[in-house]
Each structure stands twice: as C-alpha cells, then as structure tokens.
Design an enzyme around this catalytic site. Structure first.
Site, short mmCIF file in Angstrom:
data_model
loop_
_atom_site.label_atom_id
_atom_site.label_comp_id
_atom_site.label_asym_id
_atom_site.label_seq_id
_atom_site.Cartn_x
_atom_site.Cartn_y
_atom_site.Cartn_z
N ALA A 1 -2.34 -6.26 17.68
CA ALA A 1 -2.88 -6.39 18.75
C ALA A 1 -2.43 -5.09 19.55
CB ALA A 1 -1.55 -7.82 19.31
N LYS B 1 11.39 -6.23 32.77
CA LYS B 1 12.00 -5.24 33.58
C LYS B 1 11.28 -4.98 34.98
CE LYS B 1 14.23 -7.06 31.13
NZ LYS B 1 14.47 -7.72 29.81
N GLY C 1 19.08 -18.55 27.17
CA GLY C 1 19.40 -17.24 26.61
C GLY C 1 19.22 -16.47 27.93
N HIS D 1 32.97 9.56 40.97
CA HIS D 1 33.55 8.63 41.78
C HIS D 1 32.59 9.02 43.20
CE1 HIS D 1 35.43 5.88 44.91
NE2 HIS D 1 35.04 6.84 45.71
C1 LIG Z 1 10.66 -11.82 27.17
C2 LIG Z 1 11.04 -11.51 26.56
C3 LIG Z 1 12.52 -10.25 26.87
C4 LIG Z 1 12.37 -9.42 26.70
N1 LIG Z 1 14.22 -8.48 26.67
C5 LIG Z 1 14.37 -7.35 26.02
C6 LIG Z 1 15.18 -6.73 26.79
O1 LIG Z 1 14.70 -6.32 27.70
N2 LIG Z 1 16.02 -5.82 25.74
C7 LIG Z 1 15.82 -5.81 24.65
O2 LIG Z 1 16.32 -5.22 23.59
N3 LIG Z 1 15.49 -7.19 23.37
C8 LIG Z 1 14.38 -7.39 24.08
N4 LIG Z 1 13.56 -8.71 23.89
C9 LIG Z 1 13.79 -8.57 22.61
C10 LIG Z 1 12.64 -7.70 21.77
O3 LIG Z 1 11.04 -7.93 22.98
C11 LIG Z 1 12.15 -7.70 20.29
O4 LIG Z 1 13.73 -7.75 19.96
C12 LIG Z 1 11.41 -6.42 19.96
O5 LIG Z 1 10.19 -6.72 20.24
C13 LIG Z 1 11.77 -6.60 18.35
O6 LIG Z 1 10.50 -5.83 17.40
P1 LIG Z 1 10.02 -5.41 16.54
O7 LIG Z 1 8.69 -4.55 16.18
O8 LIG Z 1 10.48 -6.22 15.32
O9 LIG Z 1 8.60 -6.64 16.84
P2 LIG Z 1 7.63 -6.90 17.89
O10 LIG Z 1 7.79 -5.83 19.11
O11 LIG Z 1 7.35 -8.48 17.77
O12 LIG Z 1 6.23 -6.18 17.20
C14 LIG Z 1 5.53 -6.47 16.16
C15 LIG Z 1 4.37 -5.97 16.06
O13 LIG Z 1 3.77 -6.41 15.11
C16 LIG Z 1 2.17 -6.56 15.29
N5 LIG Z 1 1.45 -7.50 13.90
C17 LIG Z 1 2.67 -8.61 13.01
N6 LIG Z 1 2.19 -8.98 12.26
C18 LIG Z 1 1.07 -8.07 11.73
C19 LIG Z 1 0.13 -7.74 11.04
N7 LIG Z 1 0.17 -8.81 9.78
N8 LIG Z 1 -0.74 -7.24 10.91
C20 LIG Z 1 -0.98 -6.30 12.26
N9 LIG Z 1 0.31 -6.26 13.28
C21 LIG Z 1 1.27 -7.02 12.91
C22 LIG Z 1 2.43 -7.80 15.77
O14 LIG Z 1 1.83 -7.91 16.72
C23 LIG Z 1 3.34 -6.87 16.59
O15 LIG Z 1 2.64 -6.04 17.95
C24 LIG Z 1 12.93 -9.49 24.81
C25 LIG Z 1 12.01 -10.82 24.37
C26 LIG Z 1 11.78 -11.80 24.89
C27 LIG Z 1 10.96 -12.94 24.61
C1 LIG Z 2 29.75 13.89 52.89
C2 LIG Z 2 30.86 14.24 52.36
C3 LIG Z 2 30.33 13.26 51.10
C4 LIG Z 2 31.45 13.16 49.66
N1 LIG Z 2 31.07 12.49 48.42
C5 LIG Z 2 31.75 12.43 47.72
C6 LIG Z 2 31.36 11.23 46.59
O1 LIG Z 2 30.30 10.79 46.31
N2 LIG Z 2 31.83 11.04 45.31
C7 LIG Z 2 32.83 12.36 45.37
O2 LIG Z 2 33.71 12.01 44.10
N3 LIG Z 2 33.71 13.34 46.53
C8 LIG Z 2 32.80 13.42 48.00
N4 LIG Z 2 33.57 14.10 48.05
C9 LIG Z 2 34.44 15.02 48.71
C10 LIG Z 2 35.66 14.11 48.65
O3 LIG Z 2 35.52 13.30 50.09
C11 LIG Z 2 37.39 14.67 48.93
O4 LIG Z 2 37.32 15.25 47.66
C12 LIG Z 2 38.11 13.80 48.45
O5 LIG Z 2 38.47 12.65 49.68
C13 LIG Z 2 39.18 14.51 48.97
O6 LIG Z 2 40.29 13.30 48.78
P1 LIG Z 2 41.95 14.20 48.64
O7 LIG Z 2 42.64 12.73 49.01
O8 LIG Z 2 42.36 14.82 48.36
O9 LIG Z 2 42.22 14.56 50.82
P2 LIG Z 2 41.55 13.14 51.72
O10 LIG Z 2 40.65 12.50 51.70
O11 LIG Z 2 40.52 14.95 52.60
O12 LIG Z 2 42.43 12.85 51.93
C14 LIG Z 2 43.67 13.04 52.62
C15 LIG Z 2 44.11 12.64 53.84
O13 LIG Z 2 46.03 13.72 54.49
C16 LIG Z 2 45.60 12.46 55.37
N5 LIG Z 2 46.85 14.38 56.17
C17 LIG Z 2 46.48 15.30 56.04
N6 LIG Z 2 47.25 16.33 56.74
C18 LIG Z 2 48.63 15.17 57.30
C19 LIG Z 2 50.17 15.26 57.66
N7 LIG Z 2 49.91 16.64 57.58
N8 LIG Z 2 50.24 14.27 57.86
C20 LIG Z 2 49.54 13.25 57.18
N9 LIG Z 2 48.63 12.54 56.77
C21 LIG Z 2 47.68 14.22 56.74
C22 LIG Z 2 44.47 12.38 56.32
O14 LIG Z 2 44.06 12.16 57.63
C23 LIG Z 2 43.67 12.09 55.11
O15 LIG Z 2 43.72 11.06 54.84
C24 LIG Z 2 32.32 13.78 49.61
C25 LIG Z 2 32.26 14.87 50.89
C26 LIG Z 2 31.89 14.91 52.28
C27 LIG Z 2 32.13 15.40 53.36
#
Ligand SMILES: Cc1cc2nc3c(=O)[nH]c(=O)nc-3n(C[C@H](O)[C@H](O)[C@H](O)COP(=O)(O)OP(=O)(O)OC[C@H]3O[C@@H](n4cnc5c(N)ncnc54)[C@H](O)[C@@H]3O)c2cc1C
Ligand SMILES: Cc1cc2nc3c(=O)[nH]c(=O)nc-3n(C[C@H](O)[C@H](O)[C@H](O)COP(=O)(O)OP(=O)(O)OC[C@H]3O[C@@H](n4cnc5c(N)ncnc54)[C@H](O)[C@@H]3O)c2cc1C
Lengths: 443, 54, 443
Positions: free
Chosen positions: C32, C47, C169, C419
């Site tokens: 196929a 998916k 399943g 985080h």
């Molecule tokens: C709806 C659905 C969703 C799924 N989602 C996931 C998922 O998200 N993640 C996941 O890991 N698994 C998923 N699976 C399972 C996954 O599809 C199978 O485990 C996987 O396809 C197995 O791989 P395979 O190579 O063993 O067989 P298959 O993928 O079935 O391939 C076998 C191939 O052999 C060919 N063939 C058969 N007999 C002959 C022959 N005599 N001569 C020549 N060609 C032949 C067929 O045409 C086919 O192309 C899902 C299954 C279903 C039904």
């Molecule tokens: C826009 C932006 C996005 C970010 N995104 C991420 C992210 O996605 N992931 C990540 O890991 N990091 C991110 N960061 C960094 C993260 O916010 C900091 O690393 C983290 O907040 C540090 O934690 P902290 O406890 O050291 O300080 P802070 O979070 O700054 O906390 C300090 C606290 O002490 C208090 N304080 C200060 N002085 C005094 C005082 N004298 N008396 C009483 N209280 C006081 C303050 O009011 C405050 O609440 C981001 C930063 C910014 C600016």
C-alpha cells in the site's frame, strides 16, 4: 532555630517552606505580593498571555478556521489576573500549612541579628535574603509614562498599536512575539550582534528569521541613541534611523535588589556553594545572588539556602540551569554549548536534527527549527542540548536529566521515546551521534 | 552562570555528587556501578563505609 | 548479505534503513503506502486532526475570543492529507538515500529463501516481517457502510453529526475527543469496567470524567449486543438501552497480520529477544509480533530485527514501552504501575501531584489531572510514572529516561527543571517522594 526570609518570590517562599519542613521557626517578610516578580508580573502572566496569543494566532492562520476571531485584550488581562490570583492563593496556603508566619511590609536591617519591619523587630538565628532583582533602566531614558518596564507592558489597559522593545534577551523576544501575534507593530533592538546573545549563536539567528516572518522589525548591533517622549507617542532614535511608537519597553536586563540590605551584603549578594554570603548567618538565593535570572534557579538556590539556614549542610553543586524562552518557536539551552564544552576540556562534537524530521512537529503544522546535541567524542557522554522549535520547552528537562546523569548518546538512543512526540528529536539526535539515524540523513 | 565544573573524567548521578560533597569524598576514587559505570548514590555510600572501616 | 523487509510501516522502513546502514543489500516490499498504518491512517492523521480540534475547541472556550469560528472539516482533511503526504515523502527519500530498493506489491512466501511479489522472486539471506496488524471486527457487526474502522472514521468526507465508538482503548478515546470537540454527539462504550483498562486505574476514571464534560456519553462494563444498519442511520443496542447514530466506529483492538506468511510464522509472529521467529532466518518486528501496538515499539524492534538480520548480535532487552494517549488531557504511562511493581517484588510506593500545583498548567488555563510517581521504598529508585494532564505526552520520555537509568527520586529532584513547564510535575513528585515538597502539601 529561628529563620527569617526576606522576599516572597520563588527563592523566598520555597526557602521558607523548606526551612519550616526542617523544623525551623520561620518568618517570611514580603512588601508586595507573595509569589514575587515571577508569579505576579513575569513568568506566569507572560506565559498566560503568550498562550492566549498562540491560540489566537494559530486560529488566524489555520486553513480549517472559518469566520473571524478577534482578540479581546481586556478579557485576556482578566483571565491572566485570575491565573495569577489562583497561583498566589496557592502559595499563601502552602506557607500557612507549613506553619510559616508571613509578615507584610518592607524589611530592613535591624540591630544585630534582627530585621525591622515597620515598628517590629524580628530576631533570627539565620537570615535568607531573597529580595530579587529590579529592571535595569535604559541609560538616558528613565522609566516613565511611555517608557515601560516589562511589568507595565504586560498589564497595559489597552492593546498597544505599536511598541519598541529594547533588549533581545528572553523577556524582550517573548514580548515581541506576544504583541506581534496580537497585531501590533513591533520593533525590537538588541545591542549585541544577535538575539539571545547568551545562547548558542544559531538559536538567535533562527529566532530572528521567525520574528521577521511575524512582522517584527529586528535591529541587531543596534544601540538606542535617544528616546523622545511626546504627548501621544515616543520616538526612538537608532544609528541610521528612528521609529515613532506608542510605547517603549525596556528589557535590557535586571540587577540584584538587596535594597537596604546592601549595607550587610553589598550590591550583589555573592554566595558560596552553600548560598552563604560570607557575612554572619546570612544566606542569599535567587536573583539577588546574581545571574542567571530564572525562577528555577531561584527555587534550587532557595532550597539549599534554607537547608543551611536551618542547620543542615547542603550544597548547590555542579548543576546546569536550563534556559527556556517561550517564544514561537520556543528556544532551549541545556548544559554546555559546543564551544563551552571545548573550553571545559572536552573533545566536543555536535549533531543537528531539523524539526521537519519529527512527525509530531509536522502533524502540529509547525515543522520549524532544529535541535543540536553536544557530546563528548571520546566517551559519547551527553554534554548539552540546544534548540529552537515548537514545544521544545518541555524537552529541556529530559535533556537536563541526560546531562546531569552523565548519560551517553547510546543510553539516550536506547530509551524508547513515544511516537509522535517532540521528544523524539532528542532520540534521533542521539542516533545521529551514533552514526545510525533513521529519520534524517547523515551529513 | 552556574556551569558544571570541568571534570570530564567523573560520571556520576546527581544524588551521588551531592552525597560525596556532603561527606567530603573524592568521586574520582569511587567505582561506579550504574549504567555504563556511572557512579550512583549507593556507590558513594559503599565507598564512604569502606573508608570508615579503613 | 541480502535482507528483504516485508511491510513499509514504522517497523519495516526503520528496519530497512538500519540494515542498509550495516552494509546489507536491502529490498523493502510494500503493498500500500510507505509509512504503513501509522503515517497514513493512524498516529499521524489522528494527531494532526486532534491538534486542529484542540485549537478550535480552545478558541471556542476562551474568554478573550470574540466572534464566531467554525470548523471546516474538508479543509482540515486537506491539511491532514498534506501532513501525511509530506511525511510519506520524507520516508521515501530516506529509503532511497540509504540505498534501499522499494518494490510495490504484495509479498508472499516464495520457494525456499525467497518472497514472491507478483511475477518476481526476491531471494534473501534474512527476512524481516513487518506486516503490521489489522483492526479486529466487532463480533456480529462486520465492517460496512456505517460500521467503520478507525481509518475510515479519520477520513470521512463530511463531519458526522453522531457517532458510536466501540472500544475505550487509546484509539477509541482519541476519536471520542476529536469528534466531541468538533461538536458531534459521541457515544463511547467499553466492555471492561473502565476506560483505558490496560493502564493505572485512576487514569481511565479521570479521563472518563473529562469526556463527560465534553459531552461524550460513556458506557463502561458495556457489551454491545446488536448493531442494526439502516439506510440513514445505525442503531446500537447495549444492555439497558440503545442509541441511533450516523456511524459506528469499531476500535476494539488489533490483531497481527502475517497474511500469507502465517504459513511460515503462524498467526502471531512469536519472537525472542533478537526478534527471531525461530524459523529459518526470519525475524519479525512491530504489530505483527503482537502487543503492545505502538509505533515506537515498532521502531525499537525494527532496529533490533535489522541488526540481527544484517548479521550483528543485538538484543531487545529490559525496555519499557511508554504508552501515550493523545486525548485532552493527555494520558501517559511509563514503567511499572504500583501494583505491577509489587508483583515484580519491589517494596513499591507512590506519590501523587495534582496538575493544579503546576504553574504551567494553570497559566495554560488547564490545571487538570494529576501525575503519579512509583518508586521503590527501600532505595528510592524510580519505577514508573503515570498521569493524566495537559501536555504530559512530552514528559513521558523524561520519565522513561529516569526509569531506564534506575534513577532515584533524589536524582530526579536534584535536576533543575525549567519554570514554568509541565515537566516540573515530575520534579515535584520526586520532592514529595522525599517528603519535602514545596508546591504541594504532604498528605
Ligand atoms: C487510530 C490509531 C491511532 C494510533 N495512534 C498511535 C500513536 O499515536 N502512537 C503510536 O505509537 N501508535 C499508534 N497507533 C498504533 C500504530 O499505528 C502501530 O503500532 C504501527 O503502525 C505499527 O507499525 P508496523 O510497522 O508494525 O505496522 P503497520 O504500520 O501496520 O505497517 C505494516 C505495513 O505492511 C504492509 N503489508 C502488510 N502485509 C504485506 C504484504 N504481504 N506485502 C507487502 N506489504 C504488506 C501494509 O500495507 C503496511 O503498510 C495507532 C493505531 C491506530 C489504529
Ligand atoms: C518579563 C519577565 C519574564 C520572565 N519569565 C521567566 C520565565 O518564564 N521563567 C523563569 O524561570 N524566569 C523568568 N523570569 C525571571 C524570574 O521572574 C526571576 O528569576 C524570579 O522572579 C526570581 O525570583 P526571586 O525570588 O529571586 O525574586 P523575585 O521574584 O523578584 O521576588 C523578590 C521579592 O522580594 C520582595 N522584596 C524585595 N525587597 C524586600 C524587602 N526589603 N522587604 C520585603 N520584601 C522585599 C519583592 O517585593 C519580591 O516579591 C522572567 C523575568 C521577567 C522580567
């Protein structure tokens, strides 16, 4: 054992909980909102809005979509605020349930081993400073009515028609994607020669091409020379040009915010492996301890600081801090880049797999970008993972596991990765490193 | 940035690295029994006990 | 060394490429389409359509969305077909570039070490059977005009108004989500007492509650007694009731399809660790070798079969096959369930983290479901991971790495997880297992 934590952000609230779990009596002082910058104004609100913009943009660009959708910014703001309130409420409950006393107010150094909050003195055996960071201003353009920091950009009442974002780091590029997807005219300037200058150089270059497709005007090696605020607009001058927009957003970086505690620990709280500042019984964690500025680094350091503050010996050792940028496509960086690995003494090599080879990316309609796996040629040990592609943010942790576990590319290739998932990119890269890929060709 | 130390020779799991650090044990002297010879936290425990007996 | 591969699905095309890379002269016979069931009619098209339905449904249920979007099923079918064509084209190119000869036609046993394709005899030193599986029919209700298999359900010309899906399943529940999100009236019947009966029992129960919220009528412990096909509808009788719908979709299972090769290997190609059938130089891989029916298992087995067929010694040992179900929320299962681990002799324990504790899930507007981490109480070794929640499909690989690496919960907790990501659920579960969670309470 009495532990005082100053700051209720990711570093502080986690430190307070961990110290309480270890039996300490804990007081947390927060002057604004629990959750800190991250929960209230940064990580969470930006990701909530980005998610909505992603869905909006996708539906606008999908062949199956009939009819017209419009984006209601005010409703989006409300939804975002609800997300923030929910997570903040969760943090409050966690602190209460762990027996942490929360004091609202600004903490200042007290006499001896104490902090002062208004009239109250709170004595401590150990102190954890988790006061975070502040946005760095743009020289010559102080924050004002039309010159915004990231907090205000994420909370604007109306969707702006045009924006000039200064700074091509994580926060800047995320904001560019957000507003470009919602239809704003977006300019983005980065002083260095590429976006995301702290990461593997191919990532920023690829992201730049995607931003251009979204209509973002990108300027690299571009220093902002002057910003002129007018009544209804603001003008940004770069060498060789100018742009007039509604707002300028400054996202040029953060600086540690010890505030009044600078008197005890200096402007950046330097720490050792135990998060000790070298001063008295004072520990520091998170942004106040300097870069990288990530919440997950703050969590990790907060735990170590708390463990030491509560009397255990605990170390923040040999850990890579993954970088994730929630743009579209997402950008991730884990462990060493190839250059860093070489400098660290490895015989480093790398392989590259395009996302177009990954069924999940194709099925999602977005086979964009690539991943790079960095490994040690001699023993095959995985050293780093870098990529730009849809959905990669969730793969960073697997890559981090591989790096932290000292896995080899063969170990990685032998783990069965479910199909169809983005994570297959990592497995395929490992097979390519072994010279036997089945979904890409050998170069 | 908090990058790993440049010690290409030692392959160890995170909990093993942490325990070795807490115990002040040199990881390069520990024999690993994990996948492909990676040092596990149990390897560190065993090595620490052996060191105590000596 | 001459290797013949029968079947061009995931098992077959990967086996052919791997054997060619090892120096064998390879012929692949496919009757196929290259890509097999998975690429053409199952994993990928399902998916692709699920992704579109997810976006459609989300925009319909988002507070920020103004205006009315409708889903154009025909355009969606076209987009899906384009995805399939692209991936199939990629497989063709990979086979050609690796020097695999592809023969179109049905293969049958030839004389001695040969297969016959029409007039042609292709001799082999080793044979890899990768002929996949066929859908099992519903007893008493043969496939017909209104009784569809999953292939036809995914390729209907018009969006059906009502459907009765038999089989709770993975394939059945995915189809239920797809059509429910697109607005069809969906019935779903499962003979066992819960959906996804092969997985941890809490998962199916939770998914059932979500399906009900989507409007799906779920029947468990429900045997279909009779199916009556009419001219414009079809009636399904269950004990205690009946439903009249446009189509019945049968998704009750698959059975191995050795086809004419049953003569050599029997109805299910039983294999050993080297994928050897025990007969001559005949190996088998993928669905034809029996359950589990997953493409990623087919890939893994296809590689091992090819390595042995090409003269290497290679083993398919001690590997967990993750299960991923792409519903909303997604369902994953990696390694042992707690019960399985106990039966295998472990002192198993488990912890559970609700997705509402995970910032990313909340920020995405969908804090639904939970994850369970199974570990060995004595040594803390991670044994399994099971969950239902948005975005979990991409976390399965990380969990698989932890399980295959015999990582401890402490190893997992010490890896810094970015985080805010869904992957933090795994780290938080590890902290909970250690008795020191910071984002959930100890039970
Ligand atoms: C709806 C659905 C969703 C799924 N989602 C996931 C998922 O998200 N993640 C996941 O890991 N698994 C998923 N699976 C399972 C996954 O599809 C199978 O485990 C996987 O396809 C197995 O791989 P395979 O190579 O063993 O067989 P298959 O993928 O079935 O391939 C076998 C191939 O052999 C060919 N063939 C058969 N007999 C002959 C022959 N005599 N001569 C020549 N060609 C032949 C067929 O045409 C086919 O192309 C899902 C299954 C279903 C039904
Ligand atoms: C826009 C932006 C996005 C970010 N995104 C991420 C992210 O996605 N992931 C990540 O890991 N990091 C991110 N960061 C960094 C993260 O916010 C900091 O690393 C983290 O907040 C540090 O934690 P902290 O406890 O050291 O300080 P802070 O979070 O700054 O906390 C300090 C606290 O002490 C208090 N304080 C200060 N002085 C005094 C005082 N004298 N008396 C009483 N209280 C006081 C303050 O009011 C405050 O609440 C981001 C930063 C910014 C600016």
């Amino acid at each position: 054992m009495k532990v005082v934590v100053v700051g209720g952000g990711p570093a502080g609230y986690v430190a307070a909980i961990r110290a309480a779990q270890l039996g300490a009596e804990v007081t947390l002082v927060e002057e604004a909102h629990l959750g800190g910058e991250c929960t209230n104004w940064a990580c969470i609100p930006s990701k909530a809005l980005l998610h909505m913009a992603d869905v909006f943009w996708e539906v606008k660009n999908s062949p199956w979509a009939r009819g017209g959708v419009e984006f209601d910014w005010r409703e989006a703001q409300r939804a975002k605020d609800a997300v923030v309130a929910r997570l903040r409420g969760g943090i409050e409950k966690l602190l209460a349930a762990n027996g942490v006393e929360v004091v609202a107010g600004k903490a200042e150094p007290g006499d001896g081993r104490a902090v002062r909050v208004g009239e109250r003195e709170v004595r401590f055996d150990s102190l954890v400073l988790a006061t975070g960071s502040l946005p760095a201003p743009l020289p010559g353009a102080p924050f004002g009515r039309r010159v915004l920091d990231t907090r205000r950009a994420l909370a604007l009442e109306e969707l702006p028609k045009s924006l000039f974002i200064v700074g091509g780091g994580a926060a800047g590029v995320e904001l560019a994607v957000l507003f470009a997807k919602l239809g704003a005219e977006v300019h983005l300037a980065e002083a260095m020669d590429r976006l995301l200058p702290a990461m593997d150089k191919d990532l920023g270059a690829y992201l730049e091409s995607r931003l251009r497709k979204l209509g973002v005007k990108v300027y690299t090696s571009a220093a902002v020379e002057k910003v002129e605020e007018g009544p209804r607009s603001v003008k940004v001058h770069l060498r060789g040009g100018a742009a007039e927009v509604e707002y300028v957003v400054v996202a040029v970086g953060r600086r540690p915010n010890p505030g009044p505690f600078a008197k005890w620990v200096g402007d950046v709280a330097k720490v050792d492996e135990r998060m000790w500042t070298g001063v008295g019984q004072i520990y520091a964690a998170g942004d106040v301890a300097g870069p990288p500025y990530f919440a997950h680094k703050a969590y990790a350091q907060g735990k170590v600081a708390a463990e030491n503050a509560a009397g255990r010996r605990s170390f923040y050792v040999q850990r890579h801090v993954p970088s994730v940028v929630f743009t579209d496509p997402e950008v991730v960086s884990v462990g060493y880049t190839e250059e860093e690995a070489r400098r660290a003494g490895y015989e480093a090599a790398s392989v590259r797999v395009p996302m177009s080879a990954i069924g999940r990316a194709v099925a999602g309609g977005r086979p964009e970008g690539f991943v790079k796996l960095v490994f040690d040629r001699k023993r095959g040990v995985v050293l780093g993972f870098h990529g730009v592609g849809p959905g990669l943010s969730e793969i960073a942790a697997e890559a981090a596991l591989a790096v932290e576990f000292s896995a080899t590319v063969e170990d990685l290739a032998l783990v069965i990765h479910p199909h169809p998932t983005v994570s297959e990119a990592l497995a395929e890269a490992a097979e390519l490193a072994l010279g036997k890929p089945t979904h890409v060709l050998k170069p | 940035e908090a990058k790993a130390e440049a010690r290409p020779e030692v392959r160890a799991m995170p909990a093993a690295r942490r325990l070795a650090k807490e115990l002040g044990l040199d990881l390069s002297k520990v024999v690993g029994t994990g996948p492909g010879g990676v040092i596990t936290v149990e390897d560190v425990r065993r090595a620490a006990e052996a060191a105590k007996r000596e």
